[in-house]
Design a protein around this motif. Structure first.
Motif, PDB file in Angstrom:
ATOM      1  N   CYS A  61      -7.608  44.199  49.439  1.00  0.00           N
ATOM      2  CA  CYS A  61      -6.881  43.115  49.638  1.00  0.00           C
ATOM      3  C   CYS A  61      -6.497  42.754  48.250  1.00  0.00           C
ATOM      4  O   CYS A  61      -5.237  42.361  47.920  1.00  0.00           O
ATOM      5  CB  CYS A  61      -7.583  41.985  50.327  1.00  0.00           C
ATOM      6  SG  CYS A  61      -7.884  42.322  51.796  1.00  0.00           S
ATOM      7  N   GLN A  62      -7.329  42.914  47.307  1.00  0.00           N
ATOM      8  CA  GLN A  62      -6.922  42.444  45.946  1.00  0.00           C
ATOM      9  C   GLN A  62      -5.885  43.479  45.298  1.00  0.00           C
ATOM     10  O   GLN A  62      -4.810  43.089  44.509  1.00  0.00           O
ATOM     11  CB  GLN A  62      -8.240  42.194  44.941  1.00  0.00           C
ATOM     12  CG  GLN A  62      -7.783  41.819  43.456  1.00  0.00           C
ATOM     13  CD  GLN A  62      -8.886  41.962  42.497  1.00  0.00           C
ATOM     14  OE1 GLN A  62      -9.867  42.727  42.923  1.00  0.00           O
ATOM     15  NE2 GLN A  62      -8.859  41.370  41.646  1.00  0.00           N
ATOM     16  N   ALA A  63      -6.010  44.669  45.652  1.00  0.00           N
ATOM     17  CA  ALA A  63      -4.892  45.696  45.109  1.00  0.00           C
ATOM     18  C   ALA A  63      -3.790  45.558  45.634  1.00  0.00           C
ATOM     19  O   ALA A  63      -2.602  45.393  44.896  1.00  0.00           O
ATOM     20  CB  ALA A  63      -5.566  47.106  45.548  1.00  0.00           C
ATOM     21  N   VAL A  64      -3.453  44.950  46.907  1.00  0.00           N
ATOM     22  CA  VAL A  64      -2.297  44.767  47.685  1.00  0.00           C
ATOM     23  C   VAL A  64      -1.665  43.582  46.981  1.00  0.00           C
ATOM     24  O   VAL A  64      -0.436  43.511  46.764  1.00  0.00           O
ATOM     25  CB  VAL A  64      -2.484  44.556  49.038  1.00  0.00           C
ATOM     26  CG1 VAL A  64      -1.166  44.279  49.781  1.00  0.00           C
ATOM     27  CG2 VAL A  64      -2.940  45.919  49.595  1.00  0.00           C
ATOM     28  N   ALA A  65      -2.423  42.255  46.691  1.00  0.00           N
ATOM     29  CA  ALA A  65      -2.120  41.089  46.226  1.00  0.00           C
ATOM     30  C   ALA A  65      -1.552  41.255  44.665  1.00  0.00           C
ATOM     31  O   ALA A  65      -0.371  40.777  44.370  1.00  0.00           O
ATOM     32  CB  ALA A  65      -3.239  39.990  46.007  1.00  0.00           C
ATOM     33  N   LEU A  66      -2.241  42.198  43.912  1.00  0.00           N
ATOM     34  CA  LEU A  66      -1.759  42.525  42.578  1.00  0.00           C
ATOM     35  C   LEU A  66      -0.707  43.375  42.553  1.00  0.00           C
ATOM     36  O   LEU A  66       0.298  43.415  41.418  1.00  0.00           O
ATOM     37  CB  LEU A  66      -2.924  43.098  41.688  1.00  0.00           C
ATOM     38  CG  LEU A  66      -4.027  42.129  41.434  1.00  0.00           C
ATOM     39  CD1 LEU A  66      -5.094  42.923  41.035  1.00  0.00           C
ATOM     40  CD2 LEU A  66      -3.647  40.960  40.425  1.00  0.00           C
ATOM     41  N   ALA A  67      -0.533  44.213  43.573  1.00  0.00           N
ATOM     42  CA  ALA A  67       0.893  45.124  43.623  1.00  0.00           C
ATOM     43  C   ALA A  67       1.873  44.263  43.860  1.00  0.00           C
ATOM     44  O   ALA A  67       3.258  44.708  43.615  1.00  0.00           O
ATOM     45  CB  ALA A  67       0.639  46.358  44.345  1.00  0.00           C
TER      46      ALA A  67
END
Length: 289
Positions: A61-67
């Motif tokens: 989820c963090q990867a999607v948010a940061l992307a």
């Protein structure tokens, strides 16, 4: 909007993981502190493994948010992880939520709203110029070394707080590296991602931060660890966002409400971490005299 949604999902997963990992750490012998064998003890506990599953969900989820959003917007949202988790625990376990928990939730929520409104982070580039990483990694390494050295010279909640801040720095670095790695995916596709050093540095930083967090939770109470972990992650991530990604924050007199918001968040985290719902009142593992 997508980045905010996935940041909230990350916060929910990370908050629940912290509580589960703290409960598992209480069962580890004191003599295992700062040793790799600590992880062996934890791997044999189902509650800790459940926490790790949540950590993996949070990472995705963090990867999607940061992307999809600036690091200075995404990372501070993670301060809601503890209040959200405690409220969810109260509902699931059908336990009446104490009034103090509501006070803590209010403090964290209002503090986050005030700080974010005052800071108003904007702009920024998607990737970091290669040369900018070297000084950032050197400064981060020196900061981590100083915190760990100070932690080894202390014990109890003081050690827990220092290691919690060291873990926060590790997680903030992981977020910055992850955001840069996701930019390589956009630019070069899967091949670009798999050949980017940032991807493997993200994994290394994340494992190191996890190790420091387990030792922090083993050293003292959740009330000592959580504020340092939560605020440290948010503030250090913002520093990375400004210095590495060129994101901008309001300065001048706007710093006053930002500091007031951070203080409210800190107070709220302490109140919430002491709640029985978080296991905050459980005694730390016995110390070696």
């Amino acid at each position: 909007m997508i980045s905010v949604l996935f940041a909230v999902l990350t916060a929910l997963s990370n908050g629940a993981a912290s509580v589960l990992q703290r409960r598992a750490a209480l069962n580890v012998p004191a003599g295992e502190a700062m040793r790799l064998s600590l992880m062996g003890h934890l791997l044999r506990q189902k509650v800790w493994l459940c926490g790790i599953v949540l950590v993996i969900v949070a990472a995705v989820c963090q990867a999607v948010a940061l992307a999809t959003g600036p690091i200075a917007v995404v990372q501070p949202i993670f301060v809601i992880e503890l209040p959200a988790t405690l409220l969810l625990a109260g509902v699931v376990m059908r336990v009446r939520v104490p009034r103090t928990v509501w006070y803590g939730v209010s403090a964290v929520t209002v503090g986050l709203a005030v700080a974010m409104a005052a800071a108003a982070p904007v702009g920024g580039r998607e990737s970091v110029p290669g040369g900018d990483w070297f000084p950032a990694l050197v400064v981060t390494g020196l900061f981590e070394a100083a915190l760990i050295t100070a932690a080894l010279g202390s014990d109890g909640n003081a050690r827990a707080a220092l290691l919690g801040l060291a873990a926060a720095c590790g997680y903030a670095l992981t977020a910055a590296l992850m955001k840069d790695a996701m930019a390589q995916l956009d630019e070069g596709g899967v091949t670009g991602l798999l050949t980017a050093w940032q991807l493997y540095a993200t994994a290394a930083a994340g494992v190191g931060a996890l190790f420091l967090l387990q030792n922090a939770l083993h050293a003292g109470s959740l009330a000592a660890v959580q504020p340092m972990l939560t605020l440290g992650d948010a503030l250090i991530s913002i520093a990375y966002g400004v210095t590495l990604f060129g994101e901008e924050l309001r300065t001048g007199w706007w710093l006053l409400p930002q500091l007031a918001g951070a203080a409210l968040i800190a107070v709220g985290c302490v109140v919430l971490a002491r709640s029985p719902l978080a296991g905050g009142n459980a005694p730390p593992a016995p110390r070696v005299r």
